[in-house]
Design an enzyme around this catalytic site. Sequence first.
Site, PDB file in Angstrom:
ATOM      1  N   TYR A 283      -1.951  -1.270 -12.698  1.00 33.65           N
ATOM      2  CA  TYR A 283      -3.414  -1.219 -12.809  1.00 33.65           C
ATOM      3  C   TYR A 283      -3.875  -0.411 -14.027  1.00 33.65           C
ATOM      4  CZ  TYR A 283      -2.834  -2.887  -8.083  1.00 33.65           C
ATOM      5  OH  TYR A 283      -2.438  -3.622  -6.986  1.00 33.65           O
TER       6      TYR A 283
ATOM      7  N   TYR B  43     -11.039   5.716 -10.394  1.00 35.12           N
ATOM      8  CA  TYR B  43     -10.529   6.125  -9.085  1.00 35.12           C
ATOM      9  C   TYR B  43     -10.352   7.630  -8.960  1.00 35.12           C
ATOM     10  CZ  TYR B  43      -8.899   1.250  -8.526  1.00 35.12           C
ATOM     11  OH  TYR B  43      -8.810  -0.105  -8.413  1.00 35.12           O
TER      12      TYR B  43
ATOM     13  N   GLU C 108       4.132  -7.326   0.163  1.00 34.00           N
ATOM     14  CA  GLU C 108       3.544  -7.648  -1.142  1.00 34.00           C
ATOM     15  C   GLU C 108       3.332  -6.373  -1.959  1.00 34.00           C
ATOM     16  OE1 GLU C 108      -0.065  -9.499   0.048  1.00 34.00           O
ATOM     17  OE2 GLU C 108       0.893 -11.367   0.694  1.00 34.00           O
ATOM     18  N   PRO C 109       4.400  -5.688  -2.343  1.00 33.27           N
ATOM     19  CA  PRO C 109       4.235  -4.459  -3.117  1.00 33.27           C
ATOM     20  C   PRO C 109       3.867  -4.740  -4.569  1.00 33.27           C
ATOM     21  CG  PRO C 109       6.551  -4.979  -2.900  1.00 33.27           C
ATOM     22  CD  PRO C 109       5.804  -5.995  -2.074  1.00 33.27           C
ATOM     23  N   GLY C 110       2.965  -3.928  -5.100  1.00 34.47           N
ATOM     24  CA  GLY C 110       2.605  -4.023  -6.515  1.00 34.47           C
ATOM     25  C   GLY C 110       2.850  -2.692  -7.181  1.00 34.47           C
TER      26      GLY C 110
ATOM     27  N   ARG D  48      -8.195   4.237 -14.856  1.00 33.54           N
ATOM     28  CA  ARG D  48      -7.975   4.751 -13.499  1.00 33.54           C
ATOM     29  C   ARG D  48      -8.488   6.170 -13.277  1.00 33.54           C
ATOM     30  NH1 ARG D  48      -3.414   5.449 -11.459  1.00 33.54           N
ATOM     31  NH2 ARG D  48      -3.871   4.732  -9.336  1.00 33.54           N
TER      32      ARG D  48
ATOM     33  N   GLY E 112       0.801  -1.212   0.000  1.00 32.44           N
ATOM     34  CA  GLY E 112       0.000   0.000   0.000  1.00 32.44           C
ATOM     35  C   GLY E 112       0.832   1.259   0.000  1.00 32.44           C
TER      36      GLY E 112
ATOM     37  N   CYS F 111     -17.478   6.995 -26.503  1.00 35.23           N
ATOM     38  CA  CYS F 111     -18.683   7.808 -26.713  1.00 35.23           C
ATOM     39  C   CYS F 111     -19.496   7.996 -25.438  1.00 35.23           C
ATOM     40  CB  CYS F 111     -19.528   7.214 -27.837  1.00 35.23           C
ATOM     41  SG  CYS F 111     -18.715   7.336 -29.441  1.00 35.23           S
ATOM     42  N   GLU F 112     -18.860   8.531 -24.423  1.00 36.45           N
ATOM     43  CA  GLU F 112     -19.472   8.996 -23.187  1.00 36.45           C
ATOM     44  C   GLU F 112     -18.389   9.762 -22.448  1.00 36.45           C
ATOM     45  OE1 GLU F 112     -19.767   5.406 -20.264  1.00 36.45           O
ATOM     46  OE2 GLU F 112     -20.042   4.649 -22.301  1.00 36.45           O
TER      47      GLU F 112
END
Length: 415
Positions: A370, A316, A273-275, A312, A232, A342-343
């Site tokens: 991500y 987010y 557990e880093p991503g 993202r 995180g 188209c939105e």
Amino acid sequence: MKKSDLSVHARLFPDIKHLQGVAKKYGTPLYVYEAEKMIDQYDKMIQAFSSVRKLSIHYACKANTNLNILKLFKEKGSGLDTVSIQEVELGLLAGFKPEDIIYTPNGVSSTEIKKVKELGVRIHIDNLSVLEHFGQDFSSSYPIGIRINPHIVGGGNEKISVGHIDSKFGISYYQLAHIKRIIEITGLRVEGLHMHTGSDILDVEVFLKGADILFQAAREFQDLEYIDFGSGFKVPYKEGDVQTDIYELGKLLGKKFKNFCNEYGKELCLVFEPGKFLVSQSGYFLANVNAVKQTTSSVFACVDSGFNHLIRPMFYNAYHHIENLSNPSGRLRLYNVVGYICESDTFGLNRQINEIHEEDVLCFRNAGAYCFCMSSNYNSRYRPAEVMLYKGQDHLIRKRETFQDLLRNTVEMAF
């Protein structure tokens, strides 16, 4: 937390002409990953926790599952963190040993868990019911880890905060007595405890608070081999942005962990557990400007992509710094950078970017985590190619999709 120093990142940032050449060679939209930046981030974690004698870094591959990235971390000595049987299988294909893969699912079927168990990887369980069923089926024959929910609010926003009391993840810290009762009845062997509170956590105090809770829980288990703190860590998205001070965390948490191991009477392994921390800053998303559109109130830069490729910002409200590779020294102007879906399809509002012209190539930073893995074929668009920069050379690591890829699994009916 500390302010970002993008000067270090700038030294690793690929030469603009190189990126321009890569865009011309492979076309846009395009994902580009810098292997040396991933290696640099991995080494930072090792250095930050150098005081810990037994340390294991497991790359959280949900951030980016390209097989070549998995192989890169495997060569560095990393383990792998997975959340699905497909990620487990990719890890095995990349050459990871089963014992170096951690599988921490949420809400999956018992069938999937049993299939993963047959592959021999480490399994973390975050559900009392699943824990009981697993214990009844396998008892002490297959050691497991348990994911604890510490009831800590951590993460950049509600969508990536996963350790609070209303989260679907983990078994509540207040249910330890129930966990112990299941273990006593079934004979389960617990080898590790795990927690993960969320992504984009600013302050090391969140980790230290979580450490105290996890250490307290660990005192209830006699035969642990490791304690897993998830990840995180926040990375900077723009100049002056705050980020997790990984070295300060290493100093403070390393001391706490050493003291706990002395109290526990056994030297445990500290697992992370880093991503995003490992791959986010390594990635650059390149898009071509199809049109520049002036309205009564705004100037739009319309690119050959959309949230089908980079969701993202829409999902987010995430920030990606945007640069004009084609005109890096042009005067700054305000733009809304938008896609071709188209939105509502907005990458950035009121961004100061060097003057943009049609056919310019824009670069979106922090596109390593991500981004491609959350892409889709919405509007029947093809997903982009992926390229890795390694030792000064560019390597195609995923082909751009074609029309046949859209039809590959379609079964036509007769009408």
